[in-house]
Design a protein around this motif. Structure first.
Motif, PDB file in Angstrom:
ATOM      1  N   ARG A  66     -13.721  -5.114 -11.921  1.00  4.78           N
ATOM      2  CA  ARG A  66     -13.833  -5.633 -10.564  1.00  4.78           C
ATOM      3  C   ARG A  66     -12.676  -5.096  -9.729  1.00  4.78           C
ATOM      4  NH1 ARG A  66     -15.400 -10.456 -13.593  1.00  4.78           N
ATOM      5  NH2 ARG A  66     -13.259 -11.099 -13.652  1.00  4.78           N
ATOM      6  N   PRO A  67     -12.662  -5.209  -8.404  1.00  9.01           N
ATOM      7  CA  PRO A  67     -13.645  -5.858  -7.542  1.00  9.01           C
ATOM      8  C   PRO A  67     -14.885  -4.999  -7.215  1.00  9.01           C
ATOM      9  CG  PRO A  67     -11.767  -5.111  -6.263  1.00  9.01           C
ATOM     10  CD  PRO A  67     -11.437  -4.854  -7.692  1.00  9.01           C
ATOM     11  N   GLU A  68     -14.720  -3.698  -6.943  1.00 12.61           N
ATOM     12  CA  GLU A  68     -15.886  -2.894  -6.597  1.00 12.61           C
ATOM     13  C   GLU A  68     -16.541  -2.404  -7.882  1.00 12.61           C
ATOM     14  OE1 GLU A  68     -16.323  -1.587  -2.911  1.00 12.61           O
ATOM     15  OE2 GLU A  68     -15.358  -3.542  -2.874  1.00 12.61           O
ATOM     16  N   TYR A  71      -9.182   1.600   0.249  1.00 15.01           N
ATOM     17  CA  TYR A  71      -8.882   0.955   1.524  1.00 15.01           C
ATOM     18  C   TYR A  71      -8.311   1.944   2.534  1.00 15.01           C
ATOM     19  CZ  TYR A  71      -9.905  -3.786  -0.090  1.00 15.01           C
ATOM     20  OH  TYR A  71     -10.551  -4.922  -0.535  1.00 15.01           O
ATOM     21  N   LYS A  78      -7.806   0.739  -5.508  1.00 21.75           N
ATOM     22  CA  LYS A  78      -8.019  -0.090  -4.321  1.00 21.75           C
ATOM     23  C   LYS A  78      -7.271   0.519  -3.118  1.00 21.75           C
ATOM     24  CE  LYS A  78      -7.331  -4.877  -2.863  1.00 21.75           C
ATOM     25  NZ  LYS A  78      -6.922  -6.218  -3.299  1.00 21.75           N
ATOM     26  N   PHE A 114       0.826  -1.206   0.000  1.00 22.36           N
ATOM     27  CA  PHE A 114       0.000   0.000   0.000  1.00 22.36           C
ATOM     28  C   PHE A 114       0.862   1.259   0.000  1.00 22.36           C
ATOM     29  CE2 PHE A 114      -3.317  -2.916   1.555  1.00 22.36           C
ATOM     30  CZ  PHE A 114      -4.341  -2.541   0.713  1.00 22.36           C
ATOM     31  N   THR A 130      -6.671  -0.706 -11.029  1.00 25.96           N
ATOM     32  CA  THR A 130      -7.256  -1.402  -9.885  1.00 25.96           C
ATOM     33  C   THR A 130      -6.435  -1.218  -8.618  1.00 25.96           C
ATOM     34  OG1 THR A 130      -8.348  -3.085 -11.172  1.00 25.96           O
ATOM     35  CG2 THR A 130      -7.828  -3.669  -8.945  1.00 25.96           C
TER      36      THR A 130
END
Lengths: 291, 227
Positions: free
Chosen positions: A157-159, A90, A86, A56, A82
């Motif tokens: 994806r994912p969200e 997060y 992400k 991250f 992504t």
């Protein structure tokens, strides 16, 4: 409009044609792409499997650099898109973790305040620029070109982002507006195998083969994608797939900006279409409408 | 699956306890990770997974094994490394479990504890990736592939030659890796982050404390309802 441009590692080398065509297309639509200075690798899918704070933190370094400019960040590579979004999501959801990541960034004199917004060029084309303007700017009609729109995994994806996760339509709508025909393509969000091509080749070959086979079955002239890794697996490994499965595929796989660039009147060389490995390029039947 | 490695729910070996607390720590970086408790074993994840056919333990079974308290069997399987991170399972899970993120957490746990099946290529790829990137700040694909293959299957380098030549002919190979200017700062970030990742204070997240196996979960629910 101005955007911050995050090319990502693979657009610097093997897929320079994607980067070139994105730049050409956006310039044609009067948008300015300003490359993010001193960006680093987003970490892709491999990093997440090693260290959590680390993966991250390196991704957040890019966001920290980008937020200073107060422009939306455009990341054409699906994996970069992504990973960056992400990270953004997060860090917003986990305040303690955000603090931890900021402590790491402080070592390099940086700080991330969660204000960056990560976008994909397809999203910007459809939602910021709009199909009407794109239609206006078309010089050639793509009439007669049959396209299998392949979105892959990481873009949708994912969200839920700018498109549906099971049946995305943005790319279909884009090329329909340019006059092309979108074939029925049930494999549009199926996985190509991604990084497995290097670790478990058999699995990735099978997945990629199914994606190409479905396009052939539905009589597509080409597959169009947004992801450098998908392009690599589907196109560069086509020889290997043919060898492995005793098939005879010769399906070109374009980046969506390359095909859009054709509609905007650029020639094949400018868009890097000459760097493709497959022989069967069928963009020559295109007709010119304006000039 | 070895029978002696399967513990009765509620009772864990010391090693398993250690694995479990490290794993729960990994889950902290996943928002809403407590949803792992609400798995209904419907199998949507396995059904949606494009690579489950090649797995020895399916995604559904992975969640079940975690809840049954047998992370060791799980880490010794190929499954977590076969996951291609396509997010199909995570998108479709009716209990909103972030299955793909849990796969990543398991990969990290395996890397941290050094537990993986024999002759295993995937961890080597991740490791090489990290090494290349830490030196340049950006990924240089040819360097990654060459180093990875040298480490695992050197004879494959020869197999790669036709493709590499073809790519080079079309000017799709960058010979010199590009380096970022702020490499010094970048390395400092990595050092700090590694410090945060490695010496783990083994604190269990409160929500999962003591909940091992189905009986423990049931006990907890009973206690909650009594309150």
């Amino acid at each position: 409009m101005d955007y911050t441009y995050y090319p990502g590692c693979s657009l610097e080398s093997a897929h320079k044609s994607y980067s070139d065509s994105v730049k050409k297309v956006f310039k044609h639509l009067d948008c300015n792409l300003i490359e993010l200075e001193d960006w680093n690798c987003c970490g892709a899918t491999a990093y997440m499997g090693v260290k959590e704070t680390l993966s991250f933190a390196i991704s957040a370094r890019n966001l920290a650099l980008a937020e200073k400019h107060k422009r939306d960040v455009i990341a054409p590579c699906s994996a970069c898109y992504t990973v960056l979004s992400k990270t953004n999501r997060y860090l917003k959801q986990l305040p303690d973790f955000h603090q931890k990541v900021n402590e790491c960034l402080k070592e390099a004199g940086l700080q991330y305040n969660l204000t960056a917004s990560v976008r994909h060029p397809l999203d910007v084309l459809i939602n910021d620029i709009g199909l009407d303007k794109i239609k206006e700017k078309c010089v050639r009609s793509l009439k007669g070109l049959k396209i299998a729109n392949y979105y892959g995994c990481q873009l949708v994806r994912p969200e839920r982002g700018f498109d549906d996760r099971e049946v995305p339509m943005t790319m279909d709508n884009l090329f329909e507006a340019c006059g092309a025909e979108n074939v029925y393509y049930p494999f549009k969000v199926k996985c190509c195998g991604g990084m497995l091509m290097t670790t478990y080749e058999d699995i990735a070959l099978k997945l990629s083969k199914e994606i190409i086979a479905s396009a052939v079955e539905n009589k597509a002239d080409c597959i169009v994608t947004t992801c450098p890794l998908c392009q690599m697996n589907l196109e560069a490994y086509q020889d290997l797939i043919n060898k492995h499965y005793n098939t005879n595929y010769d399906m070109p796989v374009f980046f969506f900006t390359q095909v859009l660039g054709m509609a905007f009147g650029f020639d094949e060389k400018e868009l890097g279409i000459d760097t493709l490995l497959t022989k069967g390029i069928k963009l020559n039947g295109l007709t010119t409408i304006h000039n | 699956m070895k029978t002696e490695s399967v513990q009765l729910p509620g009772k864990l070996s010391k090693r398993e306890e250690d694995l479990r607390s490290s794993f729960l720590k990994q889950l902290e970086t996943i928002p809403n990770s407590e949803k792992i408790k609400s798995c209904i074993q419907c199998g949507t994840c396995t059904g949606s997974c494009p690579v489950s056919y090649a797995m020895d333990i399916s995604p559904r079974e992975i969640i079940a094994l975690f809840r049954a308290g047998d992370l060791e069997t799980l880490l010794n399987s190929k499954s977590i490394w076969i996951c291609a991170s396509c997010y199909s399972c995570q998108t479709r899970c009716p209990s909103l479990i972030k299955v793909t993120d849990i796969m990543y957490a398991l990969k990290r746990l395996a890397m941290e504890k050094g537990i993986f099946p024999k002759k295993f290529p995937a961890p080597a790829l991740s490791e090489t990736f990290v090494k290349v990137m830490n030196n340049y700040g950006r990924l240089h694909e040819p360097l990654l592939i060459v180093r990875f293959l040298l480490k695992t299957t050197p004879f494959k380098l020869l197999n790669m030659m036709p493709l590499s030549l073809k790519m080079a002919k079309r000017k799709r190979v960058a010979y010199v890796p590009s380096k970022i200017k702020g490499l010094e700062g970048f390395k400092k970030i990595i050092k700090k982050a590694e410090l945060m990742d490695s010496p783990k204070e083994l604190l269990e997240p409160q929500y999962l404390k003591g909940s091992v196996g189905y009986s423990a979960i049931a006990k907890e629910t009973v206690m909650e309802s009594k309150k």
